[in-house]
Design a protein around this motif. Structure first.
Motif, PDB file in Angstrom:
ATOM      1  N   GLU A 105       0.802  -1.170   0.182  1.00 12.80           N
ATOM      2  CA  GLU A 105       0.136   0.010   0.081  1.00 12.80           C
ATOM      3  C   GLU A 105       1.070   1.109  -0.014  1.00 12.80           C
ATOM      4  O   GLU A 105       2.155   1.076   0.104  1.00 12.80           O
ATOM      5  CB  GLU A 105      -0.920   0.028   1.324  1.00 12.80           C
ATOM      6  CG  GLU A 105      -1.653  -1.333   1.436  1.00 12.80           C
ATOM      7  CD  GLU A 105      -0.861  -2.431   1.867  1.00 12.80           C
ATOM      8  OE1 GLU A 105      -1.632  -3.467   1.761  1.00 12.80           O
ATOM      9  OE2 GLU A 105       0.111  -2.406   2.355  1.00 12.80           O
ATOM     10  N   ASN A 106       0.402   2.339  -0.314  1.00 17.31           N
ATOM     11  CA  ASN A 106       1.044   3.669  -0.337  1.00 17.31           C
ATOM     12  C   ASN A 106       1.616   4.088   1.246  1.00 17.31           C
ATOM     13  O   ASN A 106       1.027   4.065   2.448  1.00 17.31           O
ATOM     14  CB  ASN A 106       0.166   4.766  -0.662  1.00 17.31           C
ATOM     15  CG  ASN A 106      -0.082   4.677  -2.041  1.00 17.31           C
ATOM     16  OD1 ASN A 106      -0.150   3.629  -2.631  1.00 17.31           O
ATOM     17  ND2 ASN A 106      -0.732   5.960  -2.544  1.00 17.31           N
ATOM     18  N   TYR A 128       0.178  -4.558  -7.438  1.00 15.92           N
ATOM     19  CA  TYR A 128      -1.298  -4.121  -6.488  1.00 15.92           C
ATOM     20  C   TYR A 128      -1.206  -5.143  -5.200  1.00 15.92           C
ATOM     21  O   TYR A 128      -1.437  -6.332  -5.514  1.00 15.92           O
ATOM     22  CB  TYR A 128      -2.527  -4.276  -7.198  1.00 15.92           C
ATOM     23  CG  TYR A 128      -2.689  -3.026  -8.456  1.00 15.92           C
ATOM     24  CD1 TYR A 128      -3.052  -2.061  -8.106  1.00 15.92           C
ATOM     25  CD2 TYR A 128      -2.260  -3.470  -9.859  1.00 15.92           C
ATOM     26  CE1 TYR A 128      -3.329  -0.996  -9.184  1.00 15.92           C
ATOM     27  CE2 TYR A 128      -2.239  -2.243 -10.908  1.00 15.92           C
ATOM     28  CZ  TYR A 128      -2.810  -1.266 -10.308  1.00 15.92           C
ATOM     29  OH  TYR A 128      -3.064  -0.266 -11.397  1.00 15.92           O
ATOM     30  N   PRO A 266      -3.401   4.092  -5.466  1.00 20.11           N
ATOM     31  CA  PRO A 266      -2.366   3.233  -5.402  1.00 20.11           C
ATOM     32  C   PRO A 266      -1.008   3.755  -6.335  1.00 20.11           C
ATOM     33  O   PRO A 266      -1.136   3.915  -7.548  1.00 20.11           O
ATOM     34  CB  PRO A 266      -2.784   2.140  -6.094  1.00 20.11           C
ATOM     35  CG  PRO A 266      -4.054   2.349  -6.672  1.00 20.11           C
ATOM     36  CD  PRO A 266      -4.596   3.380  -6.148  1.00 20.11           C
ATOM     37  N   SER A 292      -5.868   5.339   4.216  1.00 22.65           N
ATOM     38  CA  SER A 292      -6.738   4.396   3.246  1.00 22.65           C
ATOM     39  C   SER A 292      -7.525   5.334   2.638  1.00 22.65           C
ATOM     40  O   SER A 292      -7.944   6.552   3.187  1.00 22.65           O
ATOM     41  CB  SER A 292      -7.378   3.493   4.242  1.00 22.65           C
ATOM     42  OG  SER A 292      -8.464   3.819   4.946  1.00 22.65           O
TER      43      SER A 292
END
Length: 637
Positions: A105-106, A128, A266, A292
């Motif tokens: 995730e970022n 991803y 993303p 998120s």
């Protein structure tokens, strides 16, 4: 140059003089080629990384939230971590040209790992984090990855599951501290410490020089297209592809170290990576990583960003929440919102057309701003000056709503294969319904069948290990065939009609472009997702995933009882309401374009179920096959 800023009132001025800045020429087949003049310098990503370290020296180059508090990472600390990580990769045996995957995730470690690959000369392969293990396994096999960075224990478990099927994978590095007795698993902190043990400064100059000397036309990264059909293909993008795209963007939008961006899309997608990471970083913008998608509303208020990239679904969700809040507030609030939307639409249309706004309309807009629009700006932190929208077409009504509220959206267009930027609406010359003019150095033309073609330094090197697919996508003159259908107006603004492969041909031989119709339907606050079907059928239909928060609220107000979503969408009263909500607004379409029936789904389409791609593109053929039992009866009635 960084002292300049885009003021909201300047955005509305129509710049008809921009036409003369457009370069056009006629090619042999008498079709117009449109480009925007500009001297875009090439280079490699190492230059962008090192230049920003030397130039800005900010205490808050990056921001992240942990244990309920926001923390800053300075340019100095960023350099130390990236430098040590690159040397740590070298100690692990990663060689220049090796493929290094990133599954996360970022978060700050994503950017650090990416730039460490640049310094080491490795080729990054973003994946991803929502992908299941079998799809990740295919990509790791295909690119022959030697190392992979993963974020959490969940991602590490995927690696343990697929390790036997990825024979080239030698090391896994976890961003979270997940100590392991397995020799092939390391923590991010451990690898940084390995590099740190090298004598401080001893390797710095060699490391810098080696990175700067990288040939700009070497492959920087391989990105796997999400693919609505068939196996994903690895898109090879060079340093020069990305650097020229970044510099073209910075010639078109004014960014600087006073700006703060909020990164939520993303980073495994090229749109966020080029815009939200490379472009922001090169301009000295502080990058704050949202926790998120669900926490974006809260993060807006905490970070108070000035710029942000987002996909159309994000703007639609924002509008739906505003509409739902008005409905829950009662009839008076609903009327005020509808009035404000109408006033704002008339006001922005006059502004964008360069026409004078009368005193009465100006007063109405000022009242609407006080009652509605100012509150919307406050929801984004009160400092937002630019949104950049990409990845899919933006509904014109959503764009009009945001612009009238003083929340400026610059719609852009591109693909993974084009790094991604092809066109962009600039501040001061926004044209709703278009995706703007070509970026500097980019050429665009429309083929005889309506397909959009583009040529320039932004076009990929090719598909990894797939020369046949590369030759099919890039012709001998260097034109990349996008697969999108569109048109150019006299100002050089490009409008996207649809995907070439998504065009519906009815049984009567009529061609329908589904995307514009789907966009109109998605404007309804009661619609979350919509898919138009009807290829080789007598008429088109719509498959709709409702916005269940809004639909449940309406059903409760109507006294409709339901135990779950399945029972809700199965109620004839709900279907009748949704048909009115969806179909009445399409009455102006040609008879053959107009959907005759709708099917309601009991849940949203999901990545996990294979119905949409990680970049949120709907797999139209999958939907038609998977929901045949509710689709076929619509044609039998």
């Amino acid at each position: 140059m960084w002292s300049m800023r885009v003021r909201p009132w300047n955005v509305w001025r129509a710049k008809r003089s921009r036409r003369k800045a457009l370069a056009t020429e006629t090619n042999p087949d008498d079709r117009r080629i449109v480009s925007t003049p500009g001297d875009v310098q090439g280079g490699n990503i190492a230059e962008l990384f090192l230049d920003a370290i030397a130039q800005f020296k900010k205490p808050d180059a990056l921001k992240y939230k942990s244990a309920g508090a926001w923390h800053d990472i300075s340019h100095a600390d960023l350099w130390e971590t990236v430098r040590n990580l690159a040397l740590g990769l070298e100690e692990l045996g990663a060689q220049p040209g090796d493929r290094v995957a990133i599954l996360s995730e970022n978060r700050p470690e994503w950017l650090m790992s990416d730039f460490a690959c640049v310094l080491r000369g490795a080729i990054s392969v973003p994946l991803y984090p929502v992908l299941p293990a079998d799809q990740i396994e295919y990509m790791l096999q295909d690119c022959e990855a030697a190392v992979i960075f993963v974020s959490t224990a969940e991602q590490l478990d995927k690696m343990r599951e697929l390790k036997p099927g990825a024979p080239t994978l030698e090391h896994v590095v976890t961003f979270d501290d997940l100590p392991s007795d397995e020799a092939w698993i390391h923590t991010f902190r451990e690898v940084v410490e390995i590099g740190k043990k090298r004598a401080p400064g001893q390797d710095d100059e060699e490391l810098r020089q080696r990175a700067i000397d990288t040939d700009p036309h070497e492959v920087l990264t391989i990105l796997y297209t999400s693919g609505t059909t068939g196996r994903p293909k690895g898109v090879m993008l060079t340093h020069n592809n990305l650097v020229t795209n970044v510099r073209a963007a910075l010639q078109s939008i004014d960014l600087g170290p006073d700006d703060v961006s909020l990164s939520v899309l993303p980073l495994s997608h090229i749109f966020e990576r080029m815009v939200g990471q490379y472009t922001m970083y090169a301009a000295g913008v502080s990058i704050a990583y949202a926790e998120s998608f669900e926490s974006v509303g809260e993060n807006y208020l905490e970070v108070r960003p000035t710029i942000m990239s987002m996909v159309p679904r994000g703007y639609e969700k924002f509008f739906s929440r505003v509409d739902q809040a008005a409905r829950e507030g009662g009839p008076t609030k609903q009327r005020i919102l509808r009035w404000a939307i109408g006033v704002g639409g008339r006001w922005i249309d006059r502004k964008l057309a360069g026409r004078k706004v009368g005193a009465a309309l100006a007063l109405q807009h000022a009242i609407a701003d006080r009652l509605v629009f100012s509150k919307l700006r406050a929801r984004t932190g009160g400092r937002m000056r630019l949104f950049i929208s990409g990845s899919a077409p933006l509904n014109p009504e959503i764009a009009r709503f945001f612009l009238s509220a003083g929340l400026v959206i610059l719609e852009a267009y591109g693909l993974t294969e084009t790094s991604p930027g092809i066109t962009l609406n600039r501040p001061g010359e926004i044209k709703i319904g278009s995706v703007g003019r070509p970026l500097p150095g980019v050429e665009v033309k429309i083929a005889e069948d309506g397909e959009i073609l583009t040529r320039g330094p932004h076009v990929m090197k090719g598909y990894y290990k797939d020369p046949e697919a590369t030759a099919a996508a890039i012709d001998r003159e260097g034109w990349f065939h996008t697969g999108d259908i569109g048109k150019l107006d006299e100002d050089g603004h490009l409008s996207i009609t649809d995907r070439k492969k998504d065009l519906i041909v009815t049984a009567g031989g009529k061609n329908i472009a589904p995307q514009p119709i789907e966009n109109r339907v998605a404007y309804s606050p009661y619609v979350s997702q919509v898919v138009m079907l009807g290829d080789r059928r007598r008429f088109p239909i719509l498959v709709v995933a409702p916005d269940f928060d809004a639909l449940e609220s309406w059903a409760s107000a109507e006294g409709i009882e339901f135990a779950d979503h399945q029972q809700l969408v199965g109620d004839p009263r709900v279907l009748e309401f949704m048909e009115r909500e969806v179909l009445v607004g399409l009455a102006d379409l040609a008879q053959f374009e107009r959907p005759k029936r709708i099917a309601l789904l009991p849940r949203e389409l999901s990545i996990d179920m294979g119905e949409i791609t990680p970049s949120l593109k709907i797999k139209r053929r999958v939907i038609e096959q998977k929901y045949a039992e509710i689709i076929e009866p619509l044609y039998e009635e």
